[in-house]
Design an enzyme around this catalytic site. Structure first.
Site, PDB file in Angstrom:
ATOM      1  CE  LYS A 176      16.398 -11.049  11.002  1.00  0.00           C
ATOM      2  NZ  LYS A 176      16.158  -9.464  11.598  1.00  0.00           N
TER       3      LYS A 176
ATOM      4  CB  CYS B 240      21.338   0.745  -0.161  1.00  0.00           C
ATOM      5  SG  CYS B 240      19.353   1.209  -1.159  1.00  0.00           S
TER       6      CYS B 240
ATOM      7  N   GLY C  14      21.180  -5.531   3.566  1.00  0.00           N
ATOM      8  CA  GLY C  14      21.396  -5.361   4.387  1.00  0.00           C
ATOM      9  C   GLY C  14      22.513  -4.157   4.161  1.00  0.00           C
ATOM     10  CB  SER C  15      25.682  -3.322   6.922  1.00  0.00           C
ATOM     11  OG  SER C  15      25.610  -5.115   7.422  1.00  0.00           O
TER      12      SER C  15
ATOM     13  CD  GLU D 128      25.781   2.468   3.541  1.00  0.00           C
ATOM     14  OE1 GLU D 128      25.641   1.282   4.538  1.00  0.00           O
ATOM     15  OE2 GLU D 128      24.890   1.843   2.797  1.00  0.00           O
TER      16      GLU D 128
ATOM     17  CD  GLU E  49      21.035  -6.404  -5.134  1.00  0.00           C
ATOM     18  OE1 GLU E  49      21.467  -5.116  -4.762  1.00  0.00           O
ATOM     19  OE2 GLU E  49      20.485  -6.737  -5.486  1.00  0.00           O
ATOM     20  CG  LEU E  50      26.420  -6.214   0.302  1.00  0.00           C
ATOM     21  CD1 LEU E  50      27.560  -7.280   0.782  1.00  0.00           C
ATOM     22  CD2 LEU E  50      25.562  -7.197   1.830  1.00  0.00           C
TER      23      LEU E  50
ATOM     24  CD1 TRP F  98      17.218  -0.715   9.749  1.00  0.00           C
ATOM     25  CD2 TRP F  98      16.554   0.340   8.633  1.00  0.00           C
ATOM     26  NE1 TRP F  98      18.502  -0.029   9.773  1.00  0.00           N
ATOM     27  CE2 TRP F  98      18.623   1.164   9.791  1.00  0.00           C
ATOM     28  CE3 TRP F  98      16.147   2.445   8.940  1.00  0.00           C
ATOM     29  CZ2 TRP F  98      18.860   2.263   9.498  1.00  0.00           C
ATOM     30  CZ3 TRP F  98      16.768   3.498   8.258  1.00  0.00           C
ATOM     31  CH2 TRP F  98      18.371   2.907   8.683  1.00  0.00           C
ATOM     32  CG  ASN F  99      16.980   1.505   3.770  1.00  0.00           C
ATOM     33  OD1 ASN F  99      16.427   0.094   4.010  1.00  0.00           O
ATOM     34  ND2 ASN F  99      17.787   1.789   2.868  1.00  0.00           N
TER      35      ASN F  99
HETATM   36  P1  NAD Z   1      22.379  -5.194   9.486  1.00  0.00           P
HETATM   37  O1  NAD Z   1      23.183  -6.102   8.136  1.00  0.00           O
HETATM   38  O2  NAD Z   1      22.239  -4.152   9.962  1.00  0.00           O
HETATM   39  O3  NAD Z   1      20.612  -5.944   8.784  1.00  0.00           O
HETATM   40  C1  NAD Z   1      19.707  -5.801   8.210  1.00  0.00           C
HETATM   41  C2  NAD Z   1      19.478  -7.363   8.762  1.00  0.00           C
HETATM   42  O4  NAD Z   1      20.735  -8.333   8.826  1.00  0.00           O
HETATM   43  C3  NAD Z   1      18.685  -7.133  10.076  1.00  0.00           C
HETATM   44  O5  NAD Z   1      17.358  -7.987   9.580  1.00  0.00           O
HETATM   45  C4  NAD Z   1      19.577  -7.696  10.937  1.00  0.00           C
HETATM   46  O6  NAD Z   1      19.159  -8.242  12.357  1.00  0.00           O
HETATM   47  C5  NAD Z   1      20.048  -8.910   9.921  1.00  0.00           C
HETATM   48  N1  NAD Z   1      21.421  -9.421  10.511  1.00  0.00           N
HETATM   49  C6  NAD Z   1      22.391  -8.809  11.230  1.00  0.00           C
HETATM   50  N2  NAD Z   1      23.574  -9.506  11.708  1.00  0.00           N
HETATM   51  C7  NAD Z   1      22.737 -10.957  10.934  1.00  0.00           C
HETATM   52  C8  NAD Z   1      23.987 -12.009  10.846  1.00  0.00           C
HETATM   53  N3  NAD Z   1      25.059 -12.660  11.273  1.00  0.00           N
HETATM   54  N4  NAD Z   1      23.219 -13.312  10.304  1.00  0.00           N
HETATM   55  C9  NAD Z   1      22.015 -12.958   9.977  1.00  0.00           C
HETATM   56  N5  NAD Z   1      21.075 -11.912   9.663  1.00  0.00           N
HETATM   57  C10 NAD Z   1      21.713 -10.813  10.272  1.00  0.00           C
HETATM   58  O7  NAD Z   1      22.070  -3.735   8.367  1.00  0.00           O
HETATM   59  P2  NAD Z   1      20.316  -2.707   8.441  1.00  0.00           P
HETATM   60  O8  NAD Z   1      20.981  -1.387   9.475  1.00  0.00           O
HETATM   61  O9  NAD Z   1      19.911  -3.107   8.940  1.00  0.00           O
HETATM   62  O10 NAD Z   1      20.103  -1.775   6.384  1.00  0.00           O
HETATM   63  C11 NAD Z   1      21.170  -1.230   7.004  1.00  0.00           C
HETATM   64  C12 NAD Z   1      21.951  -1.373   4.955  1.00  0.00           C
HETATM   65  O11 NAD Z   1      21.649  -1.882   4.143  1.00  0.00           O
HETATM   66  C13 NAD Z   1      23.176   0.165   5.128  1.00  0.00           C
HETATM   67  O12 NAD Z   1      24.233  -0.333   4.362  1.00  0.00           O
HETATM   68  C14 NAD Z   1      21.893  -0.320   3.295  1.00  0.00           C
HETATM   69  O13 NAD Z   1      23.121   0.321   2.705  1.00  0.00           O
HETATM   70  C15 NAD Z   1      21.774  -1.254   3.118  1.00  0.00           C
HETATM   71  N6  NAD Z   1      20.719  -1.489   2.293  1.00  0.00           N
HETATM   72  C16 NAD Z   1      21.491  -2.150   0.607  1.00  0.00           C
HETATM   73  C17 NAD Z   1      20.233  -1.727  -0.217  1.00  0.00           C
HETATM   74  C18 NAD Z   1      20.650  -2.596  -1.688  1.00  0.00           C
HETATM   75  O14 NAD Z   1      19.568  -2.603  -2.615  1.00  0.00           O
HETATM   76  N7  NAD Z   1      22.047  -2.451  -1.560  1.00  0.00           N
HETATM   77  C19 NAD Z   1      18.820  -1.632   0.403  1.00  0.00           C
HETATM   78  C20 NAD Z   1      18.575  -1.084   1.633  1.00  0.00           C
HETATM   79  C21 NAD Z   1      19.712  -0.899   2.142  1.00  0.00           C
END
Ligand code: NAD
Length: 457
Positions: free
Chosen positions: A155, A261, A205-206, A362, A227-228, A131-132
């Protein structure tokens, strides 16, 4: 059926209630994407890119609407949300050019034969995003995946479902049915999508979710780009331009309310200049107040909005409180403001140490975490790399050869020397170590949405 309650983090108001897609809906969306794939793959890359350029144009035309939606759904100040929508609308046509160049067939000559290397799309790509940066993150996957001839099931994050829907509307309008499918839902919907009949996951995501996706994708040998998260260091030597380093330290610890991130999470300062550097940091930090992200009118809007949710805010507050209980010095902020919303103030902590969660995990909040070190090159490198993550790293020193030596040893995908990281166009975005698996952008990134096939005569 589960429901997303899409909350405005400034007011707590519920903007929408949206049903989460369950297993059957996920499988139906993937089946439509699978049916659409052969005809989409059969188009030329020029035809696909021209349809996607139409999506970017529509995004630009609706930038104001999207900017407002970003402000309301995740709390980014309106001007920044508008900037995100406009800059991505401008960036997409350039990225399409890059994809075209990266995927162009290549000819090789051998003794008595000639080989053409072509790039084949994988098939159906699941794009699962955070979402960021509600526009930038989905587009980072959608654009190269679709341009390369894959179909996509998107999604978006459960925190920005309306932004996700608007992006799908802008880009889906010109595309044949099934080429871009949208699924709304939380982690359970994401997990069902990874388990469905897809060929690749493009995930941002995370780290924890990335690990779960990697495990779930193994049985089907589904391709991955992950990308985490990060725990990026900034190293400041005593001979650095301290004012410039302090400006970078604060801006990149707190911008987007710290929800970046590659935001700075650990600032290592040579102990002999810790006092003056801290003063400069506090001067800078005073300029990063928070306020209503929708602010309009005469008064300048605050540079920071709320955090995305109360849960995220409480996680940051808990890390700061625990650090202070363990001996860190709170120099600014650190108190959850009263009232509705998910606000957290710009916070400066000194004497942060390696046992603290604010050092290890983080934070993803507006916290400047200062740690002193003895000024040796070896210690700077050791501390910078004292994390399993490897997204970004930064070093400031007046001794350029030394700064370059430290940069060369930093285990991160992007490194900034006497400036904040930021790579020239055409280079990939790289999460090394626990920050990722696969790349986005640049030749290396774009090619990951395809596999190379050699045809010899
Ligand atoms: P998150 O991992 O909680 O969620 C990301 C997405 O994954 C959401 O759409 C969520 O619904 C989905 N999801 C959750 N559990 C799942 C599963 N078991 N299987 C499949 N999909 C699932 O992360 P967040 O809170 O939305 O975003 C913040 C994180 O994203 C931070 O750790 C940040 O560093 C990272 N991020 C990384 C980059 C990069 O380029 N490396 C860029 C932006 C954000």
């Amino acid at each position: 059926m589960d429901t997303i309650r899409d909350l405005n983090p400034t007011t707590g108001e519920c903007l929408a209630e949206i049903d989460c897609a369950g297993k059957n809906e996920v499988e139906a969306a993937v089946a439509r994407a699978r049916t659409a794939w052969p005809a989409w793959r059969a188009l030329s890359i020029d035809e696909r890119c021209s349809l996607l350029a139409g999506g970017a144009k529509r995004l630009g035309e609706r930038a104001t609407e999207i900017g407002e939606l970003i402000a309301r759904e995740m709390g980014k100040p309106l001007q920044n949300g508008l900037g995100e929508a406009r800059s991505y609308a401008k960036h997409v046509p350039k990225e399409l050019e890059e994809v075209r160049a990266a995927l162009a067939p290549q000819d090789f000559k051998g003794p008595g034969s000639s080989t053409t290397l072509v790039r084949e799309p994988h098939g159906v790509v699941a794009a699962i995003t955070p979402w960021n940066f509600p526009v930038g993150m989905p587009l980072g996957i959608l654009v190269p995946a679709l341009a390369s001839g894959n179909t996509v099931v998107l999604k978006p994050s459960e925190h920005v479902p309306l932004c996700g829907a608007l992006i799908a509307e802008c880009f889906g309008a010109d595309l044949p049915e099934g080429v871009l499918e949208l699924l709304q839902g939380d982690g359970a919907t994401g997990a069902a999508l990874v388990a469905a009949d897809i060929d690749m996951v493009g995930f941002v995501g995370s780290r924890e979710t990335g690990m779960a996706i990697m495990a779930a994708a193994a049985s089907g040998l589904k391709r991955l780009v992950l990308e985490l998260g990060g725990k990026d260091p900034l190293v400041v030597f005593a001979d650095a331009d301290l004012a410039a380093a302090a400006e970078v330290a604060v801006q990149h610890s707190v911008r987007n309310t710290g929800q970046v991130c590659c935001g700075l999470e650990r600032i290592f300062v040579e102990e002999s200049v810790l006092g003056p550097f801290t003063e400069l940091v506090l001067e800078q930090a005073a300029q990063w107040g928070h306020g209503d992200p929708m602010a309009r009118g005469d008064a300048p809007a605050a540079p920071l909005g709320p955090m995305v949710s109360r849960a995220q805010r409480d996680k940051v507050a808990a890390q700061v409180d625990a650090a202070v209980a363990d001996g860190a010095r709170l120099l600014l902020g650190g108190t959850v403001p009263a009232g509705p919303g998910a606000f957290y103030p710009t916070t400066v902590l000194a004497d942060v140490s390696p046992e603290m969660t604010v050092y290890r995990e983080e934070t993803f909040g507006p916290v400047v975490a200062l740690i002193s070190f003895d000024g040796s090159e070896a210690e700077a490198i050791r501390l910078a790399n004292d994390t399993p993550f490897g997204l970004g790293a930064n070093v400031f020193s007046g001794d350029l050869p030394r700064a370059r030596r430290v940069a060369a040893e930093m285990r991160a995908g992007q490194v900034g020397v006497n400036r904040y990281l930021g790579s020239a166009p055409g280079t990939p975005w790289v999460g090394a170590r626990h920050s990722g698996f696969g790349f986005l952008g640049g030749v290396e990134g774009h090619r990951q949405f395809t596999w190379p096939k050699s045809i010899s005569e």
